[in-house]
Design a protein around this motif. Structure first.
Motif, PDB file in Angstrom:
ATOM      1  N   THR A 159       0.684  -1.391  -0.078  1.00 58.99           N
ATOM      2  CA  THR A 159       0.022   0.140   0.080  1.00 58.99           C
ATOM      3  C   THR A 159       0.875   1.254  -0.049  1.00 58.99           C
ATOM      4  OG1 THR A 159      -1.834  -1.235   1.076  1.00 58.99           O
ATOM      5  CG2 THR A 159      -1.873   1.286   1.172  1.00 58.99           C
ATOM      6  N   PRO A 160       1.799   1.567   0.894  1.00 55.93           N
ATOM      7  CA  PRO A 160       2.775   2.571   0.769  1.00 55.93           C
ATOM      8  C   PRO A 160       3.504   2.765  -0.424  1.00 55.93           C
ATOM      9  CG  PRO A 160       3.077   1.317   2.855  1.00 55.93           C
ATOM     10  CD  PRO A 160       2.167   0.640   1.864  1.00 55.93           C
ATOM     11  N   LEU A 161       3.679   1.944  -1.088  1.00 53.29           N
ATOM     12  CA  LEU A 161       4.728   2.096  -2.521  1.00 53.29           C
ATOM     13  C   LEU A 161       3.561   2.351  -3.680  1.00 53.29           C
ATOM     14  CD1 LEU A 161       6.737  -1.346  -2.276  1.00 53.29           C
ATOM     15  CD2 LEU A 161       7.345   0.896  -1.725  1.00 53.29           C
TER      16      LEU A 161
ATOM     17  N   GLY B 248       3.705   5.925  -5.548  1.00 51.16           N
ATOM     18  CA  GLY B 248       3.556   5.860  -7.004  1.00 51.16           C
ATOM     19  C   GLY B 248       2.425   6.857  -7.439  1.00 51.16           C
ATOM     20  N   LEU B 249       1.185   7.016  -6.942  1.00 48.07           N
ATOM     21  CA  LEU B 249       0.250   7.795  -7.190  1.00 48.07           C
ATOM     22  C   LEU B 249       0.768   9.261  -6.858  1.00 48.07           C
ATOM     23  CD1 LEU B 249      -2.959   5.873  -5.776  1.00 48.07           C
ATOM     24  CD2 LEU B 249      -2.026   5.992  -8.322  1.00 48.07           C
ATOM     25  N   PHE B 250       1.453   9.325  -5.758  1.00 46.91           N
ATOM     26  CA  PHE B 250       1.781  10.724  -5.360  1.00 46.91           C
ATOM     27  C   PHE B 250       2.726  11.161  -6.420  1.00 46.91           C
ATOM     28  CE2 PHE B 250       0.491   9.828  -0.749  1.00 46.91           C
ATOM     29  CZ  PHE B 250      -0.497  10.732  -0.945  1.00 46.91           C
ATOM     30  N   LEU B 251       3.510  10.435  -6.876  1.00 47.74           N
ATOM     31  CA  LEU B 251       4.522  10.990  -7.956  1.00 47.74           C
ATOM     32  C   LEU B 251       4.102  11.345  -9.207  1.00 47.74           C
ATOM     33  CD1 LEU B 251       7.389   8.125  -7.401  1.00 47.74           C
ATOM     34  CD2 LEU B 251       7.652  10.704  -6.783  1.00 47.74           C
TER      35      LEU B 251
ATOM     36  N   ALA C 143       9.508   5.011   1.902  1.00 49.27           N
ATOM     37  CA  ALA C 143       8.840   5.161   0.584  1.00 49.27           C
ATOM     38  C   ALA C 143       8.526   6.937   0.552  1.00 49.27           C
ATOM     39  CB  ALA C 143       7.633   4.501   0.258  1.00 49.27           C
ATOM     40  N   TYR C 144       8.016   7.491   1.378  1.00 52.48           N
ATOM     41  CA  TYR C 144       7.619   8.877   1.366  1.00 52.48           C
ATOM     42  C   TYR C 144       8.691   9.580   0.948  1.00 52.48           C
ATOM     43  CZ  TYR C 144       2.859   7.248   2.571  1.00 52.48           C
ATOM     44  OH  TYR C 144       1.527   6.904   2.372  1.00 52.48           O
ATOM     45  N   SER C 145       9.753   9.438   1.580  1.00 50.95           N
ATOM     46  CA  SER C 145      11.041  10.092   1.501  1.00 50.95           C
ATOM     47  C   SER C 145      11.426  10.272   0.111  1.00 50.95           C
ATOM     48  CB  SER C 145      12.139   9.521   2.601  1.00 50.95           C
ATOM     49  OG  SER C 145      12.625   8.317   1.908  1.00 50.95           O
ATOM     50  N   LEU C 146      11.036   9.216  -0.736  1.00 49.21           N
ATOM     51  CA  LEU C 146      11.552   9.292  -2.314  1.00 49.21           C
ATOM     52  C   LEU C 146      10.531  10.176  -3.320  1.00 49.21           C
ATOM     53  CD1 LEU C 146      11.896   5.333  -2.749  1.00 49.21           C
ATOM     54  CD2 LEU C 146      13.795   7.202  -2.122  1.00 49.21           C
ATOM     55  N   VAL C 147       9.451  10.730  -2.473  1.00 49.82           N
ATOM     56  CA  VAL C 147       8.491  11.734  -3.159  1.00 49.82           C
ATOM     57  C   VAL C 147       9.080  12.760  -3.075  1.00 49.82           C
ATOM     58  CG1 VAL C 147       6.100  12.217  -3.419  1.00 49.82           C
ATOM     59  CG2 VAL C 147       6.651  10.002  -2.638  1.00 49.82           C
ATOM     60  N   PRO C 148       9.032  13.968  -4.213  1.00 48.51           N
ATOM     61  CA  PRO C 148       9.682  15.178  -4.204  1.00 48.51           C
ATOM     62  C   PRO C 148       8.504  16.224  -3.698  1.00 48.51           C
ATOM     63  CG  PRO C 148       8.896  14.637  -6.371  1.00 48.51           C
ATOM     64  CD  PRO C 148       8.728  13.283  -5.670  1.00 48.51           C
ATOM     65  N   TRP C 149       8.482  16.020  -2.306  1.00 52.53           N
ATOM     66  CA  TRP C 149       7.276  16.958  -1.761  1.00 52.53           C
ATOM     67  C   TRP C 149       7.412  18.373  -1.884  1.00 52.53           C
ATOM     68  CZ3 TRP C 149       3.208  13.918  -1.175  1.00 52.53           C
ATOM     69  CH2 TRP C 149       3.421  12.557  -0.745  1.00 52.53           C
ATOM     70  N   HIS C 150       9.083  18.704  -2.006  1.00 54.61           N
ATOM     71  CA  HIS C 150       9.238  20.151  -2.071  1.00 54.61           C
ATOM     72  C   HIS C 150       8.780  20.925  -3.137  1.00 54.61           C
ATOM     73  CE1 HIS C 150      11.983  17.841  -4.518  1.00 54.61           C
ATOM     74  NE2 HIS C 150      12.297  19.045  -5.283  1.00 54.61           N
ATOM     75  N   LYS C 151       8.429  20.205  -4.339  1.00 55.87           N
ATOM     76  CA  LYS C 151       7.616  20.717  -5.444  1.00 55.87           C
ATOM     77  C   LYS C 151       6.266  21.367  -5.007  1.00 55.87           C
ATOM     78  CE  LYS C 151       9.848  17.960  -9.030  1.00 55.87           C
ATOM     79  NZ  LYS C 151       9.566  17.243 -10.183  1.00 55.87           N
ATOM     80  N   LEU C 152       5.805  20.979  -3.632  1.00 60.34           N
ATOM     81  CA  LEU C 152       4.232  21.168  -3.321  1.00 60.34           C
ATOM     82  C   LEU C 152       4.417  22.191  -2.055  1.00 60.34           C
ATOM     83  CD1 LEU C 152       2.176  18.079  -3.500  1.00 60.34           C
ATOM     84  CD2 LEU C 152       2.354  19.886  -5.222  1.00 60.34           C
TER      85      LEU C 152
ATOM     86  N   THR D 152       8.088  13.487   6.765  1.00 67.41           N
ATOM     87  CA  THR D 152       8.854  12.644   7.469  1.00 67.41           C
ATOM     88  C   THR D 152       7.914  12.109   8.660  1.00 67.41           C
ATOM     89  OG1 THR D 152       9.756  14.493   8.780  1.00 67.41           O
ATOM     90  CG2 THR D 152      11.108  13.924   6.766  1.00 67.41           C
ATOM     91  N   LEU D 153       8.276  10.713   8.797  1.00 69.01           N
ATOM     92  CA  LEU D 153       7.553  10.067   9.575  1.00 69.01           C
ATOM     93  C   LEU D 153       8.687   9.906  10.873  1.00 69.01           C
ATOM     94  CD1 LEU D 153       5.837   7.105   7.899  1.00 69.01           C
ATOM     95  CD2 LEU D 153       5.103   9.282   8.311  1.00 69.01           C
ATOM     96  N   ASP D 154       8.660  10.906  11.803  1.00 72.71           N
ATOM     97  CA  ASP D 154       9.712  11.121  12.773  1.00 72.71           C
ATOM     98  C   ASP D 154       9.265  10.106  13.907  1.00 72.71           C
ATOM     99  OD1 ASP D 154       7.482  12.245  14.411  1.00 72.71           O
ATOM    100  OD2 ASP D 154       8.056  14.136  13.939  1.00 72.71           O
TER     101      ASP D 154
END
Length: 377
Positions: free
Chosen positions: A32-34, A38-41, A242-251, A256-258
Motif C-alpha cells: 500500500t505505501p508503495l 507511485g500515485l503521489f509521484l 517510501a515517502y522520503s522518495l517523493v519530491p514533496w518540495h515541489k508542493l 517525514t515520519l519521525d
C-alpha cells in the motif's frame, strides 16, 4: 497465566508454519505505501508540469493574438492523431468584431460527457476567460477608463497554512491505510485459528485439555493482535522510506515520519488491533466453515472501513469524533497537522475500543461453551 502463554506460543508457531497465508495479510502493509507513493509521484508531476494540450483550431489565422496566447499557456493547434477531440471554432467576423469593440464569437465543440475530456475542456475555458479579461481591461484603458472601476471588490487570500499543516493533509490520507492495516494483517490468522481449527477438528481437541475457554480466547486474541501490530509496524517502516522518495518540495512542504509520530501511531493502534482481532475471531467462530468466515468478514470489515474513510475525508458528523476508529483517527490527524493532540477525545475513544474488545472476548468465552459453536452444528 502459564497456560495462556503456552497457548499463545502454540498459535504463533502454527501461524509461522503457514507462511503463505500469513504473508497474504502482510502484503497489504508492504504494497500500500508503495502504491500510494507511485500515485503521489504521478500527481506531483502533473501539477508541477502539466502536459501540452493539442486541439483543433478552425480559422486560426483570423485570431493570431488569441492563438499565440493559448500557445504560451500550453494549448496548441494540431491536425495529428495526438490532438484531442476538442475543436475551437473562431468566427469569420472575429477580427472585425474585436476591432469594433464588440463581443467576438468563439465556439468550443467537444463531448463534455467524456470524463477524459472534461479536464481539458475546463482548462481551455479558463484560458479563454483569462484572455477575455485581459482584452476587456485593454478596451477600458483605450477609452480612458481605469479597469479597476469594474472591480468593486479586491479579494485576497492570506493562506495561514503552515508546511506542517499542508503535509498533514497528505498524512491524513496515509493514516487511513495505516489504521486499516491492523484489520487486514491479522485477518487470515483469525480465520485459520477459529473456523480453520474447527474444520481440522483441533478446536475440540484443545478444549479437551484442562483449559478454560477464557484462557483459549485470550491466547488466540493475543496472537492475532500480534500479527495486526506487525502489519502496522511494517506499513510504518515501509512508509518511512517510501515517502522520503517523493519530491514533496515541489508542493512546498516535506513529509517525514519521525519517531514521535511512529510511537504515537503504535500506541493508538494497539487497542484498535485488539478490537480488530476480537471482532474477527468472534465472527469467525460464528461461521461454520472457513469460506463462510471469509465471506462474513468481508462484509463486517466494511464498518471499520467506513468509519476510517469518514475520518480521513473529514465528512464525519460530530458524534463520530467519539467513536472507536473514527475518533482516534481524527485525533491523529489533528496531531499531524501541527495542532494540539486532543487527549480527552483520544482517551475516550481508546477506552471505548478496549471496552468493546472486552465485550467481544466475553461473547467468545460464552460461545465456546456451546457445542454448536465448537463442532459447527
Amino acid at each position: 497465566m502459564n497456560a495462556i502463554i503456552t497457548l499463545f506460543r502454540k498459535e504463533l508457531l502454527d501461524a509461522a508454519r503457514d507462511r503463505r497465508s500469513v504473508m497474504a495479510g502482510l502484503y497489504y502493509a508492504i504494497g500500500t505505501p508503495l502504491i500510494m507513493c507511485g500515485l503521489f509521484l504521478v500527481l506531483i508531476n502533473k501539477l508541477s508540469s502539466p502536459d501540452d494540450l493539442f486541439i483543433h483550431i478552425d480559422n486560426a489565422n483570423g485570431a493570431r493574438d488569441l492563438v499565440h496566447y493559448l500557445e504560451n499557456q500550453g494549448i496548441s493547434h494540431s491536425d495529428e492523431d495526438k490532438a484531442k477531440p476538442i475543436r475551437l471554432i473562431i468566427g469569420d467576423e472575429y477580427a472585425a468584431q474585436m476591432a469594433k469593440g464588440m463581443p467576438a464569437e468563439i465556439i468550443i465543440e467537444a463531448d463534455n460527457s467524456d470524463e477524459k475530456l472534461q479536464k481539458s475542456i475546463r482548462r481551455l475555458q479558463t484560458q479563454l476567460q483569462n484572455y477575455s479579461s485581459e482584452m476587456g481591461s485593454l478596451r477600458l484603458i483605450a477609452r480612458g477608463i481605469d479597469p479597476r472601476v469594474v472591480m468593486p471588490l479586491k479579494v485576497e487570500l492570506h493562506d495561514e497554512a503552515t508546511a506542517d499543516s499542508k503535509a498533514g493533509m497528505i498524512l491524513g490520507l496515509a493514516l487511513f491505510t495505516m489504521i486499516y492495516s491492523v484489520f487486514i494483517s491479522g485477518m487470515n490468522l483469525a480465520i485459520d485459528t477459529s473456523a480453520g481449527e474447527r474444520e481440522r477438528n483441533s478446536l475440540a481437541l484443545l478444549l479437551s485439555h484442562p483449559l478454560s475457554t477464557r484462557q483459549l480466547v485470550l491466547a488466540k486474541a493475543m496472537a492475532v493482535t500480534c500479527f495486526a501490530m506487525l502489519g502496522l509496524a511494517l506499513i510504518l517502516l515501509v512508509s518511512k522510506f517510501a515517502y522520503s522518495l517523493v519530491p514533496w518540495h515541489k508542493l512546498g512542504f516535506s513529509i517525514t515520519l519521525d519517531p514521535t509520530f511512529i510511537a504515537l501511531i503504535l500506541l493508538v493502534g494497539l487497542p484498535i488491533a485488539l478490537l480488530a482481532s476480537t471482532l474477527q475471531l468472534a465472527v469467525s467462530f460464528l461461521a461454520k466453515t472457513f469460506k463462510e468466515a471469509q465471506s462474513y468478514l468481508t462484509m463486517v470489515l466494511i464498518v471499520p472501513l467506513a468509519l476510517s474513510m469518514t475520518a480521513a475525508y473529514d465528512i464525519a458528523p460530530d458524534v463520530l469524533y467519539w467513536l472507536p476508529i473514527s475518533g482516534q483517527q481524527q485525533a491523529l490527524m489533528a496531531f499531524v497537522k501541527g495542532k494540539d493532540l486532543p487527549l480527552l477525545q483520544l482517551l475516550v475513544t481508546s477506552g471505548g475500543t478496549l471496552l468493546l474488545s472486552l465485550l467481544l472476548l466475553l461473547f467468545m468465552e460464552r460461545s465456546l461453551k456451546s457445542e454448536k459453536v465448537v463442532f459447527g452444528l
